[in-house]
Motif scaffolding. Sequence first.
Motif, PDB file in Angstrom:
ATOM      1  N   LEU A   1       5.140 -10.104 -11.180  1.00 57.03           N
ATOM      2  CA  LEU A   1       5.734  -9.215 -10.182  1.00 57.03           C
ATOM      3  C   LEU A   1       4.676  -8.680  -9.224  1.00 57.03           C
ATOM      4  O   LEU A   1       4.893  -8.638  -8.000  1.00 57.03           O
ATOM      5  N   ILE A   2       3.519  -8.269  -9.728  1.00 57.25           N
ATOM      6  CA  ILE A   2       2.459  -7.759  -8.851  1.00 57.25           C
ATOM      7  C   ILE A   2       2.007  -8.855  -7.894  1.00 57.25           C
ATOM      8  O   ILE A   2       1.742  -8.601  -6.712  1.00 57.25           O
ATOM      9  N   ALA A   3       1.931 -10.083  -8.374  1.00 62.77           N
ATOM     10  CA  ALA A   3       1.589 -11.207  -7.493  1.00 62.77           C
ATOM     11  C   ALA A   3       2.615 -11.341  -6.373  1.00 62.77           C
ATOM     12  O   ALA A   3       2.260 -11.570  -5.202  1.00 62.77           O
ATOM     13  N   GLN A   4       3.884 -11.175  -6.696  1.00 60.87           N
ATOM     14  CA  GLN A   4       4.929 -11.286  -5.674  1.00 60.87           C
ATOM     15  C   GLN A   4       4.896 -10.097  -4.717  1.00 60.87           C
ATOM     16  O   GLN A   4       5.178 -10.249  -3.521  1.00 60.87           O
ATOM     17  N   VAL A   5       4.546  -8.918  -5.204  1.00 59.74           N
ATOM     18  CA  VAL A   5       4.379  -7.753  -4.328  1.00 59.74           C
ATOM     19  C   VAL A   5       3.301  -8.051  -3.282  1.00 59.74           C
ATOM     20  O   VAL A   5       3.474  -7.776  -2.083  1.00 59.74           O
ATOM     21  N   ILE A   6       2.185  -8.620  -3.719  1.00 61.67           N
ATOM     22  CA  ILE A   6       1.107  -8.974  -2.787  1.00 61.67           C
ATOM     23  C   ILE A   6       1.585 -10.045  -1.812  1.00 61.67           C
ATOM     24  O   ILE A   6       1.279  -9.999  -0.613  1.00 61.67           O
ATOM     25  N   TRP A   7       2.336 -11.029  -2.311  1.00 61.08           N
ATOM     26  CA  TRP A   7       2.874 -12.095  -1.445  1.00 61.08           C
ATOM     27  C   TRP A   7       3.698 -11.484  -0.322  1.00 61.08           C
ATOM     28  O   TRP A   7       3.565 -11.875   0.845  1.00 61.08           O
ATOM     29  N   TYR A   8       4.558 -10.523  -0.639  1.00 60.08           N
ATOM     30  CA  TYR A   8       5.408  -9.912   0.391  1.00 60.08           C
ATOM     31  C   TYR A   8       4.581  -9.097   1.379  1.00 60.08           C
ATOM     32  O   TYR A   8       4.916  -9.037   2.566  1.00 60.08           O
ATOM     33  N   PHE A   9       3.512  -8.456   0.900  1.00 62.18           N
ATOM     34  CA  PHE A   9       2.646  -7.741   1.835  1.00 62.18           C
ATOM     35  C   PHE A   9       2.003  -8.718   2.814  1.00 62.18           C
ATOM     36  O   PHE A   9       1.977  -8.479   4.031  1.00 62.18           O
ATOM     37  N   ILE A  10       1.481  -9.824   2.307  1.00 64.95           N
ATOM     38  CA  ILE A  10       0.849 -10.826   3.164  1.00 64.95           C
ATOM     39  C   ILE A  10       1.858 -11.386   4.164  1.00 64.95           C
ATOM     40  O   ILE A  10       1.551 -11.525   5.356  1.00 64.95           O
ATOM     41  N   GLU A  11       3.062 -11.683   3.696  1.00 63.15           N
ATOM     42  CA  GLU A  11       4.076 -12.198   4.613  1.00 63.15           C
ATOM     43  C   GLU A  11       4.362 -11.182   5.714  1.00 63.15           C
ATOM     44  O   GLU A  11       4.501 -11.542   6.893  1.00 63.15           O
TER      45      GLU A  11
END
Length: 382
Positions: free
Chosen positions: A283-293
Amino acid sequence: MFKILKPNTSSFIEAVENLSNIYIGSSVSFLDKQTSIEDFDFCIISINECRGDQSDKNEIDFEEIKIQLYQLYKGNWNLSIIDLGILDAGESISDTYYAFQSIIKKVLGYNIIPIILGGSQDILYSQYRAYDGIKYMLNLANIDAKFDLGDSNVKMHNQSFLSHMIVQKPYNLFNYANVGYQTYLNSQEEINLLEKMFFEAYRLGEVSKNIESVEPTLRDADIVALDVTSIQSQSLGQDSLYPNGFDSREICALSRYAGISDKVSSFGLYELQHLTSNISKQLIAQVIWYFIEGVKFRLDEKADINNPNFIKYQVPVENDILVFYESQLSGRWWIEISSNFKDVNNKLNQHTLLPCDKQNYISACNQNIPERWVKARKKNEF
């Protein structure tokens, strides 16, 4: 400066370098003697410091979190990331604060957005102090179940860093906004104190009911921080944290709002020592992914009263005329805070456009003054 960082393990680097070019990991470089960091969009830095945690947890598997991120597919965007490795805890916690502050200041000077994976959230104080001499009057948005106000007269820890930001010179904190506080985890004295300082606080239930309501607050932030314990334990796949909190979709939406902001220049994720499940790291990895996007879809929209893409609306409310601006490019809204108040020393010395939403405009038309506007104006008066 970067020599004090411990490199990632060779096995981790090899695993990332073997990823196909369809994954984020193919856009990641690792710090070495030949690497120049100036041309990267993002840097990822891990801070292995947990001594400010009152629970004495001290183990963080940074590489497991990062491999979960690097194995995600890229979005429809180009990016470049440099993984700076790990800053280990110094001999004293103040050594860690100083080293981390110096590294972030250097990175900000290159106009690179640091994504910080941290231990106890008192480290956020150093993230904030890294802006000293770079930007005056900062806005900080903290996604957190608690205010972390604490007592400024005792040694700083992960539940007292805010009071140290407020009282220690140089005074550079213009606005603090807590997103997602849970009332029963905060004393009424703290709630009242934040109100007296005209800071912002949004209850978990209010934000969950309408996640878009805090987009203007995140749009207005220079720093966004996330205490991962603000995520409900069910979404983290473990029962050792709070039963209430943001769910997985909500926390990713907040992260994307932070990324889309043209103003946010650093993003910190803290209290990672509390994550023990594989699901939590995913989940934390996906949180970072959404920030980058979010960052990759920024419009670089200049919030200025003379922007030709802005439509101006004037709304008489009580003894004021509120001035709103709507962007024809993004559909976003702002409200003007004039610098021409009588007998007022405006801290920002300019006509400031405060992010808001269309509902604020509609409320003003119904003779209700937006609370964010009132607080921002009062802060300018002191």
